[in-house]
Design a protein around this motif. Structure first.
Motif, PDB file in Angstrom:
ATOM      1  N   SER A  36      39.785  23.020  39.902  1.00  0.00           N
ATOM      2  CA  SER A  36      39.260  24.032  41.407  1.00  0.00           C
ATOM      3  C   SER A  36      39.230  23.008  41.919  1.00  0.00           C
ATOM      4  O   SER A  36      39.042  21.204  40.730  1.00  0.00           O
ATOM      5  N   THR A  42      36.779  21.974  49.917  1.00  0.00           N
ATOM      6  CA  THR A  42      37.533  23.108  49.825  1.00  0.00           C
ATOM      7  C   THR A  42      36.276  23.528  51.644  1.00  0.00           C
ATOM      8  O   THR A  42      37.306  23.744  52.614  1.00  0.00           O
ATOM      9  N   GLU A 121      42.241  21.004  45.668  1.00  0.00           N
ATOM     10  CA  GLU A 121      43.113  21.380  44.125  1.00  0.00           C
ATOM     11  C   GLU A 121      44.030  20.243  44.016  1.00  0.00           C
ATOM     12  O   GLU A 121      43.572  19.774  43.280  1.00  0.00           O
ATOM     13  N   PHE A 183      43.865  28.631  42.088  1.00  0.00           N
ATOM     14  CA  PHE A 183      43.370  28.115  43.396  1.00  0.00           C
ATOM     15  C   PHE A 183      44.555  29.631  44.369  1.00  0.00           C
ATOM     16  O   PHE A 183      45.418  29.622  44.894  1.00  0.00           O
ATOM     17  N   ARG A 197      39.305  32.403  48.639  1.00  0.00           N
ATOM     18  CA  ARG A 197      37.967  32.339  47.769  1.00  0.00           C
ATOM     19  C   ARG A 197      37.714  32.084  46.064  1.00  0.00           C
ATOM     20  O   ARG A 197      37.441  33.613  46.285  1.00  0.00           O
ATOM     21  N   GLY A 198      36.765  31.275  45.050  1.00  0.00           N
ATOM     22  CA  GLY A 198      36.650  31.191  43.773  1.00  0.00           C
ATOM     23  C   GLY A 198      38.642  31.685  43.222  1.00  0.00           C
ATOM     24  O   GLY A 198      38.044  31.521  42.394  1.00  0.00           O
ATOM     25  N   GLY A 199      39.497  31.532  43.770  1.00  0.00           N
ATOM     26  CA  GLY A 199      40.285  31.571  43.757  1.00  0.00           C
ATOM     27  C   GLY A 199      40.875  31.113  41.965  1.00  0.00           C
ATOM     28  O   GLY A 199      41.851  31.762  41.392  1.00  0.00           O
ATOM     29  N   SER A 200      40.264  30.134  41.795  1.00  0.00           N
ATOM     30  CA  SER A 200      40.557  29.247  40.590  1.00  0.00           C
ATOM     31  C   SER A 200      40.382  30.050  39.640  1.00  0.00           C
ATOM     32  O   SER A 200      41.254  30.511  38.495  1.00  0.00           O
TER      33      SER A 200
HETATM   34  N1  ASP Z   1      37.972  25.398  45.931  1.00  0.00           N
HETATM   35  C1  ASP Z   1      38.619  27.383  46.034  1.00  0.00           C
HETATM   36  C2  ASP Z   1      37.315  27.786  46.588  1.00  0.00           C
HETATM   37  O1  ASP Z   1      36.181  26.675  47.095  1.00  0.00           O
HETATM   38  C3  ASP Z   1      38.696  27.691  44.579  1.00  0.00           C
HETATM   39  C4  ASP Z   1      38.037  27.851  43.508  1.00  0.00           C
HETATM   40  O2  ASP Z   1      37.168  26.903  43.912  1.00  0.00           O
HETATM   41  O3  ASP Z   1      38.076  28.391  42.801  1.00  0.00           O
HETATM   42  O4  ASP Z   1      37.121  28.587  47.154  1.00  0.00           O
END
Ligand code: ASP
Ligand code: ADP
Ligand code: MG
Length: 446
Positions: A36, A42, A121, A183, A197-200
Motif C-alpha cells: 500500500s 492516500t 503506491e 490498489f 479505498r483499502g483496495g490493496s
Molecule cells: N492506499 C489505499 C488507501 O489508503 C489502498 C490501501 O491502503 O489498501 O485506501
C-alpha cells in the motif's frame, strides 16, 4: 508461491520497512509482495486533489510541499548508503515532479485525481524496491498497471490478470521477491484507476487467485480479525479461524481489516488467507479457509460482529403484493437496472424493506418504484450490524441472546436465516457504538 500484502502502517515508517524486509526474506518461499501507500499518503493526495478541484493552486502546492518533506526525511532514514539515498531521492523527485505537473492541468478532472492518488503506491513500491537493492536482496518490481484491470462496471478482470501474469512471471522465474503496487489498476479506457479505498487487500487476493497461490497473507497493524470492532469496543480478541463465508460477511459488513471484496477471489480458487500483525509477527493471526470436510460454519455459536455505516433503508408497500407473484421480481429489476446492490431485505405480505449503501441512483429508483408501489420516507444514516456465527436451524437460543443484548436499542430491520452464518440488524447510526458494546457484553463475555 505466496502473496504477501503490507498495509499503510506496515510500510509507514523507515523501521517498519526494515522489519518487512526481514520478514519477507526470513524463509525461502517465493513471494509477490503487494504494498500500500505509506500511511497518511492516500489521504494527503486526496486532499491535494480537493484543493486542485477548488482551483486553489496555492493551497495544493503547500500541501505538496508538506508531503514531499515527509518523503525526504523518510528516505533519509530508510537508506544507509549514499547510493541508496540517491536512488530513493531520484524516485521521490520523479514522482513529485509528476504530482506538481498535475497542478497545471485545468480543469482538474476525475482522471487526474485517479493519477494523483495512484502516486502513493507508486512511491512506496519504488522506495522499497530501491531499499531491497541496497540490501542486496534479489527482487523485481512489477508495475500493477500492466496486469490489473477493471471493467466498465468497475469489477476487476481476474482472467486478464491471470493471462498477463502467466506472460510476465516466467521471465522472473529466478526472482525470489516480486514487489508490486496494491490498489491501482487500469480501466477499460486504459486510464489509471483504482480498486477503491483499502483496495490493496483486494489486489493481493486477485493476484493470489490468478496465480493459484499457496497462501495470501495480509500483514497489518493488528493480530488478525477481532471478534468486534477494536476501534469502538474494548476487550476484543482475535478469532483464530474463519471460513470463507464468515470472513466474507465480516469484510463486506464493515470489518475494516479487509477490503469488502477481498475474500471473493480467494474463495473462488480456494486460496487460504492469513491475517498477520507486522508489529507482532509471531502472533498466530487469523486463518481464513474452508477445511475439507469441515462444516460450512464453525463450532462456536457467536464468532464475530461487524458494522457497516452509510446505509439507507427504503420501505416499499403495495396491496397488489397480496397473494401476487412476480411482484418482488419487478422491484428487484429496478435495483438491477440502476446497478444498485441491495444488502438487507425483509418482507411482509404487503411490503418489502430493503437497504442500499449507494444512493447515487436513489431518485431514479424511487421514481420507478412509485409507479406501482407506495414508498415511505427513506431512513438515511443507518448502520447494519452483522453478527457471524453458527446459526444452524437446530441451534437454539441464538435470537434470544442477540435480542437480550440489544434490549435497550431500537432495531429497524432484522434479517436471519439467509445463511446459517449471519444475523443482521439495522439500527440508526447513532446507536452503533452502543449496539456493538452491548453485543460484546451479551455474546462474548465469559
Ligand atoms: N492506499 C489505499 C488507501 O489508503 C489502498 C490501501 O491502503 O489498501 O485506501
Ligand atoms: P492496513 O493499512 O494495513 O490496510 P487497515 O487500517 O485498513 O490496515 O485495517 C486494520 C485496522 O482495521 C485495525 O487497525 C483495526 O482498527 C480495524 N478493524 C476494524 N474492525 C476490525 C476487526 N474486526 N478486526 C481487526 N481489525 C479491525
Ligand atoms: Mg486496509
Amino acid at each position: 508461491m505466496h502473496v504477501w500484502k503490507f498495509g499503510g502502517t506496515s510500510v509507514g515508517k523507515p523501521e517498519r520497512m526494515h522489519s518487512i524486509r526481514n520478514l519477507i526474506t526470513s524463509d525461502d518461499t517465493r513471494k509477490i509482495v503487494v504494498l500500500s501507500a505509506l500511511s497518511g499518503t492516500t489521504n494527503a493526495l486526496l486532499a491535494i486533489g480537493e484543493s486542485l478541484k477548488a482551483n486553489d493552486d496555492g493551497e495544493a502546492n503547500a500541501k505538496i510541499d508538506t508531503l514531499k518533506a515527509h518523503y525526504d526525511s523518510f528516505i533519509n532514514e530508510l537508506y544507509k548508503s549514499a547510493e541508496g539515498k540517491a536512488a530513493g531521492q531520484q524516485v521521490v523527485e520523479n514522482e513529485f515532479s509528476f504530482i506538481r505537473s498535475l497542478t497545471g492541468i485545468k480543469p482538474f478532472t476525475v482522471k487526474q485525481e485517479k493519477e494523483l492518488v495512484a502516486e502513493g503506491e507508486l512511491l512506496s513500491t519504488q522506495i522499497f524496491q530501491a531499499y531491497l537493492v541496497e540490501e542486496g536482496v534479489t527482487s523485481a518490481l512489477l508495475p500493477a498497471l500492466e496486469f490489473m484491470r477493471i471493467d466498465a462496471d468497475n469489477e476487476p478482470e481476474i482472467h486478464y490478470t491471470e493471462e498477463k501474469l502467466a506472460e510476465i512471471l516466467p521471465s522472473h522465474a529466478d526472482t525470489q521477491i516480486i514487489v508490486t503496487q496494491g490498489f491501482i489498476c487500469r480501466n477499460p479506457r486504459g486510464e489509471v484507476d483504482n480498486l477503491k479505498r483499502g483496495g490493496s487487500d483486494y489486489t493481493a487476493s486477485l493476484i493470489g487467485g490468478a496465480i493459484r497461490a499457496e497462501e495470501i497473507q495480509i500483514w497489518t497493524d493488528i493480530d488478525g480479525m477481532h471478534n468486534n470492532d477494536p476501534r469502538i469496543v474494548k476487550n476484543t480478541f482475535p478469532v483464530r479461524e474463519l471460513t470463507f463465508d464468515e470472513a466474507a460477511e465480516l469484510a463486506y459488513f464493515g470489518a475494516k481489516i479487509l477490503h469488502p471484496s477481498t475474500i471473493t477471489p480467494a474463495r473462488m480458487f480456494g486460496v487460504p488467507v492469513r491475517l498477520k500483525n507486522t508489529m507482532e509477527p509471531s502472533a498466530p493471526g487469523t486463518l481464513i479457509a474452508d477445511r475439507p470436510g469441515a462444516p460450512a460454519t464453525s463450532s462456536e455459536v457467536f464468532k464475530a460482529v461487524a458494522a457497516k455505516d452509510g446505509i439507507t433503508a427504503l420501505y416499499i408497500h403495495s396491496t397488489r403484493m397480496l397473494n401476487a407473484y412476480g411482484f418482488l421480481r419487478r422491484i428487484f429489476e429496478i435495483f438491477e437496472k440502476y446497478k444498485t446492490p441491495v444488502d438487507m431485505i425483509t418482507t411482509s405480505e404487503v411490503s418489502v424493506s430493503v437497504t442500499i449503501d449507494n444512493t447515487e441512483r436513489i431518485q431514479e429508483i424511487t421514481d420507478e418504484l412509485n409507479t406501482f408501489c407506495t414508498l415511505e420516507e427513506p431512513d438515511f444514516d443507518q448502520t447494519i450490524i452483522c453478527i457471524v456465527g453458527n446459526f444452524s436451524a437446530d441451534n437454539q437460543g441464538v435470537a434470544v441472546r442477540v435480542f437480550n443484548a440489544m434490549q435497550n436499542i431500537p432495531i429497524r430491520m432484522i434479517s436471519y436465516g439467509g445463511t446459517e452464518s449471519n444475523l443482521s440488524l439495522l439500527v440508526h447510526s447513532r446507536y452503533k457504538a452502543e449496539a456493538l458494546n452491548a453485543l460484546n457484553d451479551g455474546l462474548f463475555s465469559v
